[in-house]
Design a protein around this motif. Structure first.
Motif, short mmCIF file in Angstrom:
data_model
loop_
_atom_site.label_atom_id
_atom_site.label_comp_id
_atom_site.label_asym_id
_atom_site.label_seq_id
_atom_site.Cartn_x
_atom_site.Cartn_y
_atom_site.Cartn_z
N ALA A 274 52.65 47.26 47.93
CA ALA A 274 52.05 46.14 47.22
C ALA A 274 51.51 46.63 45.87
N TYR A 287 53.30 41.92 54.83
CA TYR A 287 53.39 41.21 53.54
C TYR A 287 54.25 39.96 53.62
N VAL A 290 54.64 36.47 51.17
CA VAL A 290 54.26 36.57 49.76
C VAL A 290 55.41 35.95 48.95
N SER A 395 52.85 40.96 39.18
CA SER A 395 52.70 41.73 40.43
C SER A 395 54.06 42.20 40.89
N TYR A 397 56.10 44.22 43.95
CA TYR A 397 56.18 44.81 45.28
C TYR A 397 57.44 45.66 45.34
#
Lengths: 421, 167
Positions: A274, A287, A290, A395, A397
């Protein structure tokens, strides 16, 4: 006391019978690899300032991969400078827009067990999959290497990690590395990583490359795997003959490791890191759900032919979710051609993947596919630091190509095992 | 180069290369890149840092890319030294090659932002003039001392080349 593979290579390169961790030695460099970003544009002005030339143009490989293809006048100028540099200094080995350096190098047979190689990019650790010492250096130090053919190093302690047994479905080398980043942390500077065990022995060179590539995320100087028949076959496939004694490059049974870790492959689940560090990882199931805007299959670590095939395995007969863009940048032109020839590319584009040029691209916010504010991406690349792929408000991942493809079709992070038969 | 004195800038753990030199500006000049140094963690830093100010960080300072701009930006901003619990290898090497002293400093937590520090990288002495505390740390490794005293790899190579020609 026996010696580790890395200690043996450094001893050979520094002209000593043996070396021990902590010693400072000067090594003769067998090969230097420089790239458009930190190479000619940094090195040429310094050569001019010092009034010197290159130590040996035959031992310097130049790869343009970071800013390819040019997207504006600035990047075009960087690439032109690299081409002019190669012409000016008569460098025979130049791979212009052929793909990412760490894959291009072994594709063209430049790596052999026992070599001491300096690369102008942090993921140069990947070369260690061929049983050589290969480490990353900044442009300033590559300048020194290109002038003198020498570099100092502090002989690193070696950490040994052994994996045994078989992976479960949808678990691959990338999951190993996201797990190890969490387990061992990213603060292993001035140490080398050596991988072994039957799980590693049965891996392809492509998967071994992932382990060594992401030794950089562990903070290690290099990541190495002792050569075996798989290594030699890969060198031959690249059109080169390995040295008759290539397999002598391995650690002694009684080598002194600073730490030893043993893991069981069958215990590992698909992993996701993450934001904003590869070490911030956990099982994919942590996760799930998401929501993502972009899925990216790219980079040295995550867009080899085997990676594209993993994505295709998930995406066969499926579509990318309507709110998601799946971008695929094959690591090299050869990967691109091979994926076209074996039908992988068709599966990806049928699913709705957008194909991009071979290069570092969005992985380092250098090319097509960078992220904007508040966007969420899952990526098969190796780093997800804040701002790594564009906006510092995005963001990122990280996951294996299986996990990235599963998220692309689901529209959110999802367990890839649910998408494989 | 021996002692530098300046104000402390405190940063956390794992200040990585993307924070020091964001990828979006990799194509730009070194000077433009330096204006974006650490903007994601402290937008005031590059705008207000003064010559000889000292960066104080936690563990694994500089982790990530080989991009020399991560260290060169600190040189361009005239940062006097970087003190951290530990350093990432490539950043550490780049910084020393640019003449930016890096010292391993286990007691980094005792430094507050804005403290006035005095750092002698050659002797391995750190003084906190604000708190009055003095520290002895490992100096720059001996084999690199000459390069650091010369101001980095380029001045060092120049000196060596001149010597070579004279000999």
């Amino acid at each position: 006391m026996g010696k580790t593979l890395v200690e043996k290579i450094i001893a050979r390169a520094s002209g000593q019978a043996s070396v021990r961790p902590g010693e400072i030695v000067t090594c003769k460099v067998d090969l230097a690899m420089i790239v458009d970003s930190g190479g000619p544009r940094k090195i040429w002005p310094r050569l001019t300032e010092l009034g010197v030339g290159l130590w040996d143009p035959n031992k310097i490989v130049v790869v343009s991969d970071h800013f390819v293809p040019a997207v504006d006048a600035e990047t075009a100028a960087i690439l032109k400078l690299a081409r002019d540099f190669v012409r000016e200094f008569k460098i025979p080995h130049f791979y212009d827009m052929k793909g990412i350096c760490h894959i291009v190098l072994p594709e063209h047979g430049h790596l052999q067990p026992g070599m001491f190689v300096c690369g102008g990019d942090s993921h140069s650790t990947m070369g260690g999959a061929y049983g050589c010492y290969m480490a990353g250096f900044g442009g300033i130090e590559m300048t020194g290497v290109c002038i003198t053919g020498e570099i100092w190093t502090r002989v690193p302690e070696t950490i040994r990690v052994d994996w045994s047994g078989k992976f479960n479905q949808a678990v691959v080398a990338k999951d190993v590395m996201l797990f190890l980043c969490r387990q061992l942390g990213m603060d292993n500077a001035f140490k080398a990583m050596e991988y072994g065990g039957d799980t590693v022995s049965s891996m392809s060179m492509s998967e071994r490359g992932v382990l060594c590539n992401m030794a950089a995320e562990l903070g290690c100087e290099t990541g190495v795997i002792a050569p075996d028949q798989t290594t030699l076959a890969a060198i031959r496939a690249a059109g080169k003959e390995p040295a008759a004694d290539a397999l002598k490059w391995c650690s002694d049974d009684d080598a002194n490791y600073v730490a030893r870790h043993k893991f069981s492959a069958s215990d590992l689940q698909p992993q996701v890191a993450a934001p904003h560090a590869p070490s911030n990882s956990g099982p994919v199931t942590d996760y799930k759900n998401v929501k993502i805007d972009q899925a990216y299959i790219g980079a040295c670590v995550g867009a080899k032919l085997s990676d594209l095939r993993m994505a295709a395995e998930v995406l066969k007969g499926r579509k990318v979710a309507s709110h998601v863009r799946l971008l695929v940048a094959p690591a090299t032109q050869k990967v691109y051609a091979d994926a076209a020839a074996d039908g992988t590319l068709n599966i990806l584009t049928d699913a709705g993947a957008i194909m991009l040029a071979s290069g570092c691209g969005a992985c380092a916010a250098l090319g097509a596919g960078v992220l904007g504010d508040d966007e969420v991406c899952i990526s098969s690349t190796n780093r997800n630091f804040k701002g790594r792929m564009g906006s510092n408000q995005a963001s990122v991942y990280l996951g294996s190509p299986y996990t990235v493809a599963a998220a692309a079709t689901a529209g959110h992070i999802a367990d890839p095992r649910e998408f494989l038969s | 180069m021996s002692t530098v004195s300046g104000k402390a800038w405190r940063f956390g753990d794992e200040i990585n290369s993307d924070l020091l030199a964001p990828g979006l500006y990799m194509k730009s000049s070194n000077e433009i890149m330096a204006t974006h140094c650490l903007e994601s963690v402290d937008p005031a830093f590059a705008k207000t840092v003064q010559a000889d100010d000292i960066i104080v960080g936690g563990h694994n300072f500089g982790i990530g890319s080989a991009r020399e701009q991560a260290a060169l930006s600190l040189r361009i901003l005239k940062v006097g030294a970087v003190l951290a619990e530990s350093f990432a290898r490539i950043f550490y090497r780049n910084a020393l090659n640019f003449g930016v002293p890096c010292l391993f400093f286990p007691q980094y937590k005792e430094i507050n932002a804005g403290d006035n520090l005095s750092v002698d990288a050659v002797a391995g002495k750190i003084q906190n003039l604000t708190s009055g505390k003095n520290y002895i740390v490992d100096p720059i490794p001996a084999h690199l001392m000459e390069m650091i005293v010369d101001g980095g790899l380029m001045p060092h190579l120049k000196k060596k080349l001149v010597k070579g020609k004279a000999a």
